[in-house]
Motif scaffolding. Structure first.
Motif, PDB file in Angstrom:
ATOM      1  N   GLY A 167       8.929   4.171   5.357  1.00  0.00           N
ATOM      2  CA  GLY A 167       7.776   4.360   4.480  1.00  0.00           C
ATOM      3  C   GLY A 167       6.949   3.094   4.306  1.00  0.00           C
ATOM      4  N   LYS A 168       7.077   2.168   5.277  1.00  0.00           N
ATOM      5  CA  LYS A 168       6.301   0.919   5.259  1.00  0.00           C
ATOM      6  C   LYS A 168       5.569   0.787   6.593  1.00  0.00           C
ATOM      7  CE  LYS A 168       9.735  -1.335   2.284  1.00  0.00           C
ATOM      8  NZ  LYS A 168      10.663  -2.485   2.121  1.00  0.00           N
ATOM      9  N   GLY A 214      -0.703  -0.894  -3.220  1.00  0.00           N
ATOM     10  CA  GLY A 214       0.452  -1.785  -3.309  1.00  0.00           C
ATOM     11  C   GLY A 214       0.249  -3.075  -2.530  1.00  0.00           C
ATOM     12  N   GLU A 215       1.357  -3.694  -2.146  1.00  0.00           N
ATOM     13  CA  GLU A 215       1.316  -4.993  -1.466  1.00  0.00           C
ATOM     14  C   GLU A 215       1.112  -4.809   0.036  1.00  0.00           C
ATOM     15  OE1 GLU A 215       4.123  -8.987  -0.913  1.00  0.00           O
ATOM     16  OE2 GLU A 215       4.839  -7.263  -2.087  1.00  0.00           O
ATOM     17  N   LEU A 216       0.305  -5.707   0.606  1.00  0.00           N
ATOM     18  CA  LEU A 216       0.026  -5.675   2.041  1.00  0.00           C
ATOM     19  C   LEU A 216       0.520  -6.956   2.692  1.00  0.00           C
ATOM     20  CD1 LEU A 216      -3.665  -4.367   1.995  1.00  0.00           C
ATOM     21  CD2 LEU A 216      -1.575  -3.020   2.105  1.00  0.00           C
ATOM     22  N   GLN A 217       0.910  -6.842   3.942  1.00  0.00           N
ATOM     23  CA  GLN A 217       1.313  -8.006   4.713  1.00  0.00           C
ATOM     24  C   GLN A 217       0.575  -7.986   6.045  1.00  0.00           C
ATOM     25  OE1 GLN A 217       5.550  -8.277   5.319  1.00  0.00           O
ATOM     26  NE2 GLN A 217       5.476 -10.456   5.861  1.00  0.00           N
ATOM     27  N   TYR A 218      -0.023  -9.124   6.422  1.00  0.00           N
ATOM     28  CA  TYR A 218      -0.833  -9.199   7.631  1.00  0.00           C
ATOM     29  C   TYR A 218      -0.133 -10.016   8.707  1.00  0.00           C
ATOM     30  CZ  TYR A 218      -4.681  -7.632   4.603  1.00  0.00           C
ATOM     31  OH  TYR A 218      -5.479  -6.933   3.725  1.00  0.00           O
ATOM     32  N   PHE A 219      -0.323  -9.581   9.960  1.00  0.00           N
ATOM     33  CA  PHE A 219       0.167 -10.315  11.125  1.00  0.00           C
ATOM     34  C   PHE A 219      -0.956 -10.340  12.159  1.00  0.00           C
ATOM     35  CE2 PHE A 219       3.704  -7.898   9.266  1.00  0.00           C
ATOM     36  CZ  PHE A 219       4.569  -8.924   8.910  1.00  0.00           C
ATOM     37  N   PRO A 220      -1.338 -11.536  12.666  1.00  0.00           N
ATOM     38  CA  PRO A 220      -0.903 -12.875  12.278  1.00  0.00           C
ATOM     39  C   PRO A 220      -1.186 -13.147  10.793  1.00  0.00           C
ATOM     40  CG  PRO A 220      -2.326 -12.915  14.229  1.00  0.00           C
ATOM     41  CD  PRO A 220      -2.416 -11.548  13.669  1.00  0.00           C
ATOM     42  N   PRO A 221      -0.637 -14.231  10.258  1.00  0.00           N
ATOM     43  CA  PRO A 221      -0.857 -14.539   8.842  1.00  0.00           C
ATOM     44  C   PRO A 221      -2.348 -14.583   8.498  1.00  0.00           C
ATOM     45  CG  PRO A 221       0.833 -15.959   9.760  1.00  0.00           C
ATOM     46  CD  PRO A 221       0.267 -15.183  10.912  1.00  0.00           C
ATOM     47  N   ASN A 222      -2.679 -14.032   7.337  1.00  0.00           N
ATOM     48  CA  ASN A 222      -4.062 -13.967   6.841  1.00  0.00           C
ATOM     49  C   ASN A 222      -4.941 -13.011   7.635  1.00  0.00           C
ATOM     50  OD1 ASN A 222      -3.470 -16.017   4.888  1.00  0.00           O
ATOM     51  ND2 ASN A 222      -3.762 -17.554   6.490  1.00  0.00           N
ATOM     52  N   LYS A 249       0.722  -4.239   7.285  1.00  0.00           N
ATOM     53  CA  LYS A 249       1.912  -3.470   6.917  1.00  0.00           C
ATOM     54  C   LYS A 249       1.838  -3.124   5.441  1.00  0.00           C
ATOM     55  CE  LYS A 249       6.985  -3.662   7.294  1.00  0.00           C
ATOM     56  NZ  LYS A 249       7.107  -2.609   8.315  1.00  0.00           N
ATOM     57  N   PHE A 250       1.977  -1.854   5.123  1.00  0.00           N
ATOM     58  CA  PHE A 250       1.938  -1.377   3.742  1.00  0.00           C
ATOM     59  C   PHE A 250       3.367  -1.381   3.198  1.00  0.00           C
ATOM     60  CE2 PHE A 250      -1.771   0.174   5.882  1.00  0.00           C
ATOM     61  CZ  PHE A 250      -2.784   0.076   4.939  1.00  0.00           C
ATOM     62  N   ARG A 288      -1.097   9.120   4.059  1.00  0.00           N
ATOM     63  CA  ARG A 288      -0.249   9.892   3.142  1.00  0.00           C
ATOM     64  C   ARG A 288       1.192   9.882   3.666  1.00  0.00           C
ATOM     65  NH1 ARG A 288      -1.089  14.222  -0.700  1.00  0.00           N
ATOM     66  NH2 ARG A 288       0.882  15.341  -1.063  1.00  0.00           N
ATOM     67  N   ILE A 289       2.099   9.366   2.861  1.00  0.00           N
ATOM     68  CA  ILE A 289       3.507   9.311   3.234  1.00  0.00           C
ATOM     69  C   ILE A 289       4.287  10.243   2.293  1.00  0.00           C
ATOM     70  CG2 ILE A 289       5.523   7.842   3.546  1.00  0.00           C
ATOM     71  CD1 ILE A 289       3.581   5.477   3.793  1.00  0.00           C
TER      72      ILE A 289
END
Length: 292
Positions: A167-168, A214-222, A249-250, A288-289
């Protein structure tokens, strides 16, 4: 009388006395056919000459004129259905496995082995410019490596399901190719940001799903597109070019609800896209998850 009429019609088609066919002798028909033959050969020659002269003004590796938007478009993978809606259930493998397979296929050219074989290691944070020397073309031009390992948790290497099972999910973003574009000045690379999309729910009512993302994560950084991948010189001049990618990434998106998301490109020399073109410098999608 009827017989005379029939004879007149027959004599018009072929007159044995004057040896005329449809009112003309063989020499008359020959002159007419010769005229049209010469006339159409002349027209065909003029057309070929015109096309030849025009083609001499074109460059095989770069378009002479570029009628493009000042803001490049963005696309995502996987894109879901035709409406860019990604829906799946974490408990049903068949509902999300196709997204993982799509990303596997999309990222296969970015395998480290393929990149090492075809492309160069470049100096980061500066444009990789390869200018021609006057009339001498510097072709084929080299390209910089973009290894899928740069995408880390969204590379499909450490997690072959790209987070969909947990779920991410990962969404991969790329900018459309534009020949000669330098997306950023003063050493500032363009970067991607994703957030809630503002959408209409009534006549004068608008809503955003900010609290759901919610929180997000990016690749490459930023979420940056490194400058070394620009400029792009075209498919013929730069055969092995690998477009840079950004993955988002959610981490804890709200489940069992539709979440409207918009990702944008941010650069100090790329104008913000207008409302008339929803793909200029941004891409919108619905995620939608389901967990039940």
């Amino acid at each position: 009388m009827a017989k005379d009429g029939d004879n007149g019609w027959k004599e018009y088609v072929w007159n044995p006395r004057t040896r005329e066919f449809l009112g003309r002798t063989a020499s008359s028909w020959g002159l007419i056919l010769l005229f049209y033959l010469v006339f159409y050969i002349f027209l065909a020659g003029m057309f070929c000459l015109t096309m030849y002269v025009m083609l001499q003004t074109l460059d095989d590796h770069k378009p002479k004129w570029q009628d493009r938007l000042s803001t490049p478009g963005m696309v995502i993978r996987p894109k879901g259905d035709e409406y860019y809606q990604i829906t799946y259930n974490t408990q049903k493998t068949e509902s999300w496995d196709m997204y993982a397979q799509t990303l596997d296929k999309f990222l296969s050219p970015y395998n480290n082995t393929a990149q090492v074989e075809k492309n160069n290691v470049c100096k980061p944070d500066e444009y990789f410019q390869q200018e021609d020397s006057g009339e001498v073309k510097n072709n084929p031009k080299r390209s910089c490596q973009f290894n899928r390992t740069i995408l880390d948790e969204c590379s499909g290497i450490t997690d072959r399901y790209y987070g969909y099972l947990d779920g991410k999910p990962c969404i991969i973003i790329k900018l459309n190719r534009v020949i000669g574009m330098l997306p950023g000045k003063d050493g500032q690379a363009p970067f991607v940001t994703c957030g809630a999309k503002r959408y209409k729910i009534g006549k004068n009512e608008w809503k955003e799903d900010t609290e759901k993302i919610g929180e997000l994560q990016y690749f490459p950084p930023n979420g940056t597109f490194n400058l070394m991948y620009y400029p792009y010189y075209g498919k013929k001049a730069q055969v092995n070019y690998s477009q840079p990618l950004v993955a988002v990434k959610f981490l804890n998106i709200t489940t069992n609800e539709d979440v409207n998301i918009e990702c944008r490109i941010n650069a100090n020399n790329i104008p913000t896209g207008s409302e008339r073109d929803k793909w200029a410098g941004r891409v919108s999608f619905k995620l939608r998850i389901n967990t039940v």
